[in-house]
Design a protein around this motif. Structure first.
Motif, PDB file in Angstrom:
ATOM      1  N   LEU A 163       0.847  -1.185   0.000  1.00  0.00           N
ATOM      2  CA  LEU A 163       0.000   0.000   0.000  1.00  0.00           C
ATOM      3  C   LEU A 163       0.884   1.237   0.000  1.00  0.00           C
ATOM      4  O   LEU A 163       1.638   1.458   0.959  1.00  0.00           O
ATOM      5  CB  LEU A 163      -0.916   0.013   1.226  1.00  0.00           C
ATOM      6  CG  LEU A 163      -1.783  -1.232   1.455  1.00  0.00           C
ATOM      7  CD1 LEU A 163      -2.644  -1.053   2.704  1.00  0.00           C
ATOM      8  CD2 LEU A 163      -2.645  -1.533   0.247  1.00  0.00           C
ATOM      9  N   PHE A 164       0.806   2.034  -1.036  1.00  0.00           N
ATOM     10  CA  PHE A 164       1.585   3.268  -1.125  1.00  0.00           C
ATOM     11  C   PHE A 164       0.664   4.428  -0.766  1.00  0.00           C
ATOM     12  O   PHE A 164      -0.190   4.839  -1.541  1.00  0.00           O
ATOM     13  CB  PHE A 164       2.175   3.421  -2.528  1.00  0.00           C
ATOM     14  CG  PHE A 164       3.199   2.368  -2.842  1.00  0.00           C
ATOM     15  CD1 PHE A 164       4.536   2.555  -2.514  1.00  0.00           C
ATOM     16  CD2 PHE A 164       2.817   1.171  -3.423  1.00  0.00           C
ATOM     17  CE1 PHE A 164       5.475   1.565  -2.761  1.00  0.00           C
ATOM     18  CE2 PHE A 164       3.751   0.171  -3.684  1.00  0.00           C
ATOM     19  CZ  PHE A 164       5.078   0.367  -3.353  1.00  0.00           C
ATOM     20  N   SER A 185       2.035  -4.434   3.609  1.00  0.00           N
ATOM     21  CA  SER A 185       3.131  -3.488   3.853  1.00  0.00           C
ATOM     22  C   SER A 185       2.670  -2.102   3.417  1.00  0.00           C
ATOM     23  O   SER A 185       2.062  -1.950   2.346  1.00  0.00           O
ATOM     24  CB  SER A 185       4.383  -3.879   3.063  1.00  0.00           C
ATOM     25  OG  SER A 185       4.894  -5.120   3.490  1.00  0.00           O
ATOM     26  N   VAL A 186       2.958  -1.098   4.250  1.00  0.00           N
ATOM     27  CA  VAL A 186       2.563   0.278   3.972  1.00  0.00           C
ATOM     28  C   VAL A 186       3.814   1.119   3.758  1.00  0.00           C
ATOM     29  O   VAL A 186       4.780   1.025   4.526  1.00  0.00           O
ATOM     30  CB  VAL A 186       1.733   0.862   5.134  1.00  0.00           C
ATOM     31  CG1 VAL A 186       1.392   2.322   4.874  1.00  0.00           C
ATOM     32  CG2 VAL A 186       0.455   0.058   5.331  1.00  0.00           C
ATOM     33  N   PHE A 187       3.785   1.963   2.707  1.00  0.00           N
ATOM     34  CA  PHE A 187       4.914   2.828   2.365  1.00  0.00           C
ATOM     35  C   PHE A 187       4.441   4.283   2.412  1.00  0.00           C
ATOM     36  O   PHE A 187       3.541   4.679   1.676  1.00  0.00           O
ATOM     37  CB  PHE A 187       5.441   2.505   0.962  1.00  0.00           C
ATOM     38  CG  PHE A 187       5.940   1.098   0.797  1.00  0.00           C
ATOM     39  CD1 PHE A 187       7.298   0.820   0.851  1.00  0.00           C
ATOM     40  CD2 PHE A 187       5.054   0.047   0.582  1.00  0.00           C
ATOM     41  CE1 PHE A 187       7.767  -0.486   0.702  1.00  0.00           C
ATOM     42  CE2 PHE A 187       5.511  -1.259   0.433  1.00  0.00           C
ATOM     43  CZ  PHE A 187       6.867  -1.525   0.498  1.00  0.00           C
ATOM     44  N   ASP A 188       5.039   5.075   3.297  1.00  0.00           N
ATOM     45  CA  ASP A 188       4.684   6.490   3.411  1.00  0.00           C
ATOM     46  C   ASP A 188       5.742   7.169   4.268  1.00  0.00           C
ATOM     47  O   ASP A 188       6.092   6.656   5.338  1.00  0.00           O
ATOM     48  CB  ASP A 188       3.292   6.658   4.036  1.00  0.00           C
ATOM     49  CG  ASP A 188       2.691   8.028   3.777  1.00  0.00           C
ATOM     50  OD1 ASP A 188       3.389   9.049   3.996  1.00  0.00           O
ATOM     51  OD2 ASP A 188       1.521   8.092   3.359  1.00  0.00           O
ATOM     52  N   VAL A 201      -2.209  -4.937  13.963  1.00  0.00           N
ATOM     53  CA  VAL A 201      -0.978  -5.640  14.312  1.00  0.00           C
ATOM     54  C   VAL A 201      -0.616  -6.577  13.161  1.00  0.00           C
ATOM     55  O   VAL A 201      -1.477  -7.244  12.594  1.00  0.00           O
ATOM     56  CB  VAL A 201      -1.163  -6.445  15.613  1.00  0.00           C
ATOM     57  CG1 VAL A 201       0.054  -7.300  15.895  1.00  0.00           C
ATOM     58  CG2 VAL A 201      -1.457  -5.513  16.774  1.00  0.00           C
ATOM     59  N   GLY A 202       0.647  -6.612  12.813  1.00  0.00           N
ATOM     60  CA  GLY A 202       1.085  -7.465  11.723  1.00  0.00           C
ATOM     61  C   GLY A 202       1.372  -6.717  10.444  1.00  0.00           C
ATOM     62  O   GLY A 202       2.057  -7.242   9.554  1.00  0.00           O
ATOM     63  N   VAL A 203       0.871  -5.483  10.310  1.00  0.00           N
ATOM     64  CA  VAL A 203       1.186  -4.671   9.138  1.00  0.00           C
ATOM     65  C   VAL A 203       2.621  -4.167   9.243  1.00  0.00           C
ATOM     66  O   VAL A 203       3.040  -3.673  10.295  1.00  0.00           O
ATOM     67  CB  VAL A 203       0.207  -3.489   9.008  1.00  0.00           C
ATOM     68  CG1 VAL A 203       0.682  -2.499   7.945  1.00  0.00           C
ATOM     69  CG2 VAL A 203      -1.195  -3.983   8.680  1.00  0.00           C
ATOM     70  N   THR A 204       3.375  -4.306   8.167  1.00  0.00           N
ATOM     71  CA  THR A 204       4.751  -3.809   8.133  1.00  0.00           C
ATOM     72  C   THR A 204       4.742  -2.393   7.587  1.00  0.00           C
ATOM     73  O   THR A 204       4.183  -2.137   6.519  1.00  0.00           O
ATOM     74  CB  THR A 204       5.636  -4.701   7.237  1.00  0.00           C
ATOM     75  OG1 THR A 204       5.583  -6.038   7.730  1.00  0.00           O
ATOM     76  CG2 THR A 204       7.071  -4.214   7.250  1.00  0.00           C
ATOM     77  N   ARG A 205       5.353  -1.460   8.301  1.00  0.00           N
ATOM     78  CA  ARG A 205       5.356  -0.049   7.889  1.00  0.00           C
ATOM     79  C   ARG A 205       6.754   0.371   7.464  1.00  0.00           C
ATOM     80  O   ARG A 205       7.741   0.049   8.121  1.00  0.00           O
ATOM     81  CB  ARG A 205       4.863   0.830   9.036  1.00  0.00           C
ATOM     82  CG  ARG A 205       3.409   0.552   9.439  1.00  0.00           C
ATOM     83  CD  ARG A 205       2.973   1.316  10.674  1.00  0.00           C
ATOM     84  NE  ARG A 205       3.771   0.953  11.843  1.00  0.00           N
ATOM     85  CZ  ARG A 205       4.679   1.716  12.411  1.00  0.00           C
ATOM     86  NH1 ARG A 205       4.939   2.923  11.917  1.00  0.00           N
ATOM     87  NH2 ARG A 205       5.348   1.297  13.455  1.00  0.00           N
ATOM     88  N   HIS A 206       6.824   1.086   6.336  1.00  0.00           N
ATOM     89  CA  HIS A 206       8.094   1.585   5.801  1.00  0.00           C
ATOM     90  C   HIS A 206       7.994   3.103   5.654  1.00  0.00           C
ATOM     91  O   HIS A 206       7.098   3.598   4.962  1.00  0.00           O
ATOM     92  CB  HIS A 206       8.393   0.965   4.430  1.00  0.00           C
ATOM     93  CG  HIS A 206       8.422  -0.539   4.426  1.00  0.00           C
ATOM     94  ND1 HIS A 206       9.567  -1.262   4.665  1.00  0.00           N
ATOM     95  CD2 HIS A 206       7.426  -1.440   4.202  1.00  0.00           C
ATOM     96  CE1 HIS A 206       9.288  -2.554   4.586  1.00  0.00           C
ATOM     97  NE2 HIS A 206       7.996  -2.686   4.312  1.00  0.00           N
ATOM     98  N   LEU A 207       8.902   3.823   6.304  1.00  0.00           N
ATOM     99  CA  LEU A 207       8.905   5.283   6.197  1.00  0.00           C
ATOM    100  C   LEU A 207       9.673   5.725   4.957  1.00  0.00           C
ATOM    101  O   LEU A 207      10.605   6.546   5.011  1.00  0.00           O
ATOM    102  CB  LEU A 207       9.481   5.901   7.465  1.00  0.00           C
ATOM    103  CG  LEU A 207       8.552   5.848   8.684  1.00  0.00           C
ATOM    104  CD1 LEU A 207       9.303   6.277   9.942  1.00  0.00           C
ATOM    105  CD2 LEU A 207       7.320   6.733   8.456  1.00  0.00           C
TER     106      LEU A 207
END
Length: 309
Positions: A163-164, A185-188, A201-207
């Motif tokens: 998810l972007f 996975s979330v990208f922001d 819980v369980g979602v991977t977040r990328h800054l």
């Protein structure tokens, strides 16, 4: 029966014929927190739970057949066969992580869990629970051998979803997707939006804003919905050149026409542009974040089930 800190009994669907609300390999088990998983809900699940509790009290296994007919206040007409197994304490993490598992029973109909392929190796459930070396390569499902009937339960296939954009739509999609078997996975780059409290819980977040450089296996589904149309375009252009399973971009038909023109100017051909789902999701379901989430995930589920290319 009261569950202690370990799983005590498990139910696994081994056969389905006709119309039924469950599938081969579906399972549930009783642990300290109660029942986990599902074998279809409704009358069939309640009947299997009741039989499983009785088996757990006696420390025995059972093979149970359930017909969805008037006898059980059902009209689907299908037939389900499930096995019920007492579960040793050591098996609790195998069930929690859905590791591939092997079951066995003979003519007496006493199923037992033989063990699991967990974290790279075979873990037997008992001293005499060592299958033939090629067992892990068997097709999933039933198999008849010298030792009786076997059932191999494969792990649920992972479906990576990128998810972007961590805005309202991204958070709504993540909330639903985690219940649908997606590895999210979330990208922001915005920490005030891409924070743990906004996601399950369980979602991977990328800054970070852009996708990782390396390809992944299996290829992800990617949904682009950032706060910037320019950033949406940059991400879409990168992903369109990558082996993604699905590429969706949020936006109007006007935005979609502009993006396609700019992508053609970048050298993308019609075959590549046909992979771009923009506007993404099923049409006509609304514009609010949770409505968009339902529309997009409905389209992804159709693809996953092979209903649409």
């Amino acid at each position: 029966m009261k569950a202690d800190a370990a799983a005590l009994v498990e139910v696994v669907v081994t056969q389905v014929a006709g119309s039924a609300p469950t599938a081969v390999g579906d399972s549930l088990y009783l642990a300290a927190s109660g029942w986990r998983g599902s074998v279809g809900g409704g009358a069939i699940e309640e009947a299997l739970k009741a039989r499983a509790l009785a088996c757990g009290e006696q420390g025995i296994g059972a093979v149970m057949e359930f017909s969805l007919n008037s006898e059980h206040d059902q009209c689907c007409g299908g037939r389900v066969v499930a096995i019920i197994c007492p579960v040793p304490r050591a098996a609790t993490p195998w069930l929690q992580e859905n590791a591939p598992r092997l079951y066995n029973w003979d003519h007496r109909g006493q199923p037992r869990l033989l063990g699991a392929w967990w974290r790279g190796r075979w873990h037997p459930a008992g001293a005499d629970c060592n299958p033939e070396p090629a067992a892990h390569e068997w097709p999933a499902g039933l198999r008849v051998g010298p030792g009786g009937t076997y059932f191999l339960k494969r792990a649920t296939k992972s479906h990576p979803l990128w998810l972007f954009g961590a805005g309202h739509v991204g958070a709504a999609i993540a909330a639903f997707a985690c219940h649908l078997g997606y590895d999210v996975s979330v990208f922001d780059t915005r920490p005030e939006w891409n924070e743990a409290a906004r996601f399950p819980v369980g979602v991977t977040r990328h800054l970070v804003a852009m996708p990782p450089a390396e390809d992944t296996s299996p290829p992800p589904s990617a949904l682009v919905m950032t706060h910037s149309h320019g950033l949406d375009f940059a991400i879409a252009a990168v992903l369109l050149a990558r082996p993604v399973d699905y590429l969706g971009v949020i936006g109007s038909r006007t935005k979609a026409a502009l993006f396609r023109k700019r992508l053609r100017d970048r050298g993308f051909g019609e075959r590549e542009l046909a992979r771009l789902h923009m506007p993404m999701g099923l049409s006509g379901l609304g514009k609010r974040p949770h409505e968009v989430a339902v529309a997009v995930l409905a389209e992804l589920l159709q693809r996953r089930q092979g209903a649409i290319p």
